[in-house]
Design an enzyme around this catalytic site. Structure first.
Site, mmCIF file in Angstrom:
data_model
loop_
_atom_site.group_PDB
_atom_site.id
_atom_site.type_symbol
_atom_site.label_atom_id
_atom_site.label_comp_id
_atom_site.label_asym_id
_atom_site.label_seq_id
_atom_site.Cartn_x
_atom_site.Cartn_y
_atom_site.Cartn_z
ATOM 1 N N GLU A 1 3.115 -3.170 1.297
ATOM 2 C CA GLU A 1 3.765 -2.101 2.197
ATOM 3 C C GLU A 1 4.827 -3.297 2.762
ATOM 4 O O GLU A 1 4.668 -4.198 3.266
ATOM 5 C CB GLU A 1 2.873 -1.776 3.260
ATOM 6 C CG GLU A 1 1.723 -1.037 2.698
ATOM 7 C CD GLU A 1 0.596 -0.811 3.847
ATOM 8 O OE1 GLU A 1 0.850 -0.140 4.829
ATOM 9 O OE2 GLU A 1 -0.536 -1.445 3.524
ATOM 10 N N ARG B 1 -10.178 -11.325 -1.390
ATOM 11 C CA ARG B 1 -8.988 -11.902 -0.787
ATOM 12 C C ARG B 1 -9.058 -13.142 -0.500
ATOM 13 O O ARG B 1 -10.271 -13.891 -0.394
ATOM 14 C CB ARG B 1 -8.513 -10.934 0.555
ATOM 15 C CG ARG B 1 -9.377 -11.100 1.510
ATOM 16 C CD ARG B 1 -9.125 -10.344 2.990
ATOM 17 N NE ARG B 1 -7.786 -10.614 3.170
ATOM 18 C CZ ARG B 1 -6.929 -10.147 4.091
ATOM 19 N NH1 ARG B 1 -7.533 -8.942 4.508
ATOM 20 N NH2 ARG B 1 -5.878 -10.545 4.666
ATOM 21 N N LYS C 1 -0.997 -9.873 8.333
ATOM 22 C CA LYS C 1 0.506 -9.474 9.051
ATOM 23 C C LYS C 1 0.372 -9.173 10.554
ATOM 24 O O LYS C 1 1.546 -9.372 11.151
ATOM 25 C CB LYS C 1 0.893 -8.274 8.015
ATOM 26 C CG LYS C 1 1.429 -8.426 6.820
ATOM 27 C CD LYS C 1 2.012 -7.231 6.180
ATOM 28 C CE LYS C 1 2.236 -7.441 4.729
ATOM 29 N NZ LYS C 1 2.744 -6.215 4.068
#
Length: 568
Positions: free
Chosen positions: A42, A269, A279
């Site tokens: 994104e 992850r 983020k």
């Protein structure tokens, strides 16, 4: 110093179950042996080291097939948070890591028209509807794990009414929040994600690519699987937090005649010690001024690591060594630093710089005399070449390399003690000069004229060797000493009181404005990496100019953190 636990040079990489699954699919002929993956960020921030693991995984997975390919797709469905700056930075990061998506760059916004048509098709088939409840009402009626959902009072609207409302939403006739589009699945499902999830919402916000063409935007959970299907993705690889969304992913793609039908595979992850990998939190560090931008060398962003002096090879090697698993864990950041040291040790020329200069005067070397010595850029690889250094009457040494009252086993310079100036000569300290405040400002020494090059002519042993820079030919520079951003292994540990920013390491950056560099370091370009002998690995910062070089410390030669932890 003990090395961090993990793979070292020459050992096999850690297990990678994604690669194992894909190899099995290729061998069985699934999808005709084709492998199409995608890296779908994104564009709402800069990529970090966790994304680097995903980039490496998706591209290397595609490489397993002879005709495999990996797409770069920007999932740009949230215009409020997205920007072309992030798009550009993502492209740069993926290329810098060494991967190429060729002509296969896509955006979810490329499919806005097609997604709208698919939505209308689902409505016609009774599989979607326009809901006029508020988001609060939808959330309340959705229930939770313990409480079943309740059907919306608008769930049984006619196809004609739903299509008319959808068209008016598209035309901008309603305010934000007036209506949403939902999939009609099962409000009694034990899987909360299948309780008529949202597909579209009204957002009257300018999009970074489509401008004001659209005022309704698809939800990520709808746009993402459909985009995969539109592109012919075979293996949709994502992190474990999306595992609960897998049934919804498959519900969307199974209701259309896609070939192939993509399948979602989840992996753990990356979580690193002494690091935050969000983020949202990284953006906060930037916006609150804790760092100087997304590319601050203290940041775990790929841009920051690049500016810090990390190499693509080191990051890729790290990603290979930690492997890919189904279980979340925290990886010791020392493994990443170990991979970095390995690569820099093999690829960085050795040079000399003095960070905290102390003047040393060779009294028996006449004014104006200069002694030229040959100094290799690598002690082990002649392909690096060499340079000529000039030993002059006045040189600078590291202030830490002199001790007026030496401790036991002190092998560096002290009154009456002889040391070797690296590649230069043997010198003995005879006198210490201090200023009015009692601070040492100058050392008076003599050199052995028979020791040019650094070797004793009579074979005597000189145990101490220190680096130096000619006062006449040295170059003034700014050197930025970077260290880990946080001083806690888990900055987000809830057991510690206070906000995570309170755990920022106050010593993560020290700026030295009076460093002295050997001449060969003056003309190097931004991004060039070198070793300052005995001090660490450094890289030229983009702030450097012809008049004033700027170097960033990438990492020290050895891990000082393990000693610090044991000491405390």
């Amino acid at each position: 110093m003990s090395e961090p636990k993990g793979k070292t040079e020459g050992q096999e990489n850690a297990p990678n179950f994604i690669h194992d699954l894909v190899r099995a699919d290729i061998e069985s002929g699934k999808h005709g042996g084709r492998v199409v993956t995608r890296f779908p960020p994104e564009p709402n921030g800069y990529l970090h080291i966790g994304h680097a693991k995903s980039i490496c995984l998706n591209f290397t997975t595609a490489e397993l097939a002879a005709q495999g390919r990996c797409h770069l797709r920007f999932d740009d469905t949230n215009p409020e948070a997205e920007d072309t700056e992030y798009v550009d930075s993502i492209r740069e990061d993926v290329r810098w890591l060494g991967f190429d998506w060729g002509s296969h760059e896509y955006f979810a916004s490329d499919y806005f028209g097609r997604l709208y048509d698919c939505t209308a098709d689902l409505i016609k088939r009774g599989l979607a509807y326009v809901d006029s409840q508020s988001l609060e009402e939808i959330r309340e009626r959705r229930g939770d794990f313990y409480k079943p959902g309740v059907n919306s009072p608008f769930r049984d609207r006619s196809v004609e009414e739903n299509l008319a409302l959808l068209a008016k939403m598209r035309a901008g006739e309603f305010d934000e929040g007036a209506h949403v589009v939902r999939a009609k699945i099962d409000m009694a499902s034990k899987d909360v994600n299948l309780r008529d999830p949202l597909m579209y919402r009204i957002r009257k916000v300018t999009h970074h690519r489509t401008g004001d063409d659209w005022c309704i935007y698809p939800m990520y959970d709808y746009a993402h699987p459909m985009s995969d299907a539109f592109e012919g993705v075979t293996h949709s690889v994502c992190t474990l937090e999306f595992a609960h969304h897998n049934p919804l992913y498959q519900w969307f793609v199974s209701h259309f005649e896609f070939e192939p039908i993509p399948w979602q595979y989840e992996f753990a992850r990356l979580n690193l010690t002494y690091t935050v990998m969000s983020k949202r939190l990284l953006k906060r560090l930037v916006e609150e001024g804790h760092v100087q931008g997304w590319d601050d060398p203290r940041m775990p962003t790929i841009a920051g690591m690049r500016r810090r002096g990390y190499t693509p090879a080191a990051i890729r090697r790290f990603a290979e060594r930690i492997g890919v698993s189904r279980r979340d864990s925290i990886v010791d950041v020392g493994l990443l630093e170990h991979a970095l040291r390995e690569d820099l040790n093999a690829t960085s020329p050795r040079t000399m710089a003095v960070l905290r200069p102390l003047k040393l005067v060779i009294e028996n070397l006449p004014e104006g005399d200069e002694l030229e010595v040959e100094a290799p850029f690598s002690p082990d690889d002649e392909n690096f070449g060499s340079r000529r250094l000039r030993l002059t009457r006045e040189v600078f040494i590291e202030r830490d390399d002199f001790m007026e009252e030496p401790i036991k086993k002190w092998f560096r310079l002290a009154p009456g003690k002889e040391v070797r100036l690296r590649y230069g000569a043997l010198v003995t300290c005879n006198e210490v000069i201090k200023d009015e405040a009692g601070e040492i400002v100058e050392l008076r020494c003599t050199w052995d004229p028979e020791s040019l090059g650094g070797n004793a002519p009579d074979g005597r042993k000189v145990r101490g060797t220190i680096h130096w820079v000619s006062a006449k030919h040295g170059v003034d520079a700014e050197v930025r000493l970077y260290d880990r951003l946080f001083n806690e292994e888990n900055p987000l540990d809830e057991l510690h009181a206070g906000d995570f920013t309170a755990r920022i390491n106050p010593s993560a950056l020290e700026v030295l404005n009076n460093a002295k560099l050997e001449p060969s370091l003056a003309s190097r370009g931004a991004g060039e990496r070198v070793q300052f002998e005995r001090l660490g690995y450094f890289v030229v910062d983009p702030d450097t100019t012809a008049e004033r070089p700027v170097y960033n410390r990438t990492i020290q030669l050895k891990d000082s953190w393990s000693k610090l932890v044991k000491k405390n």
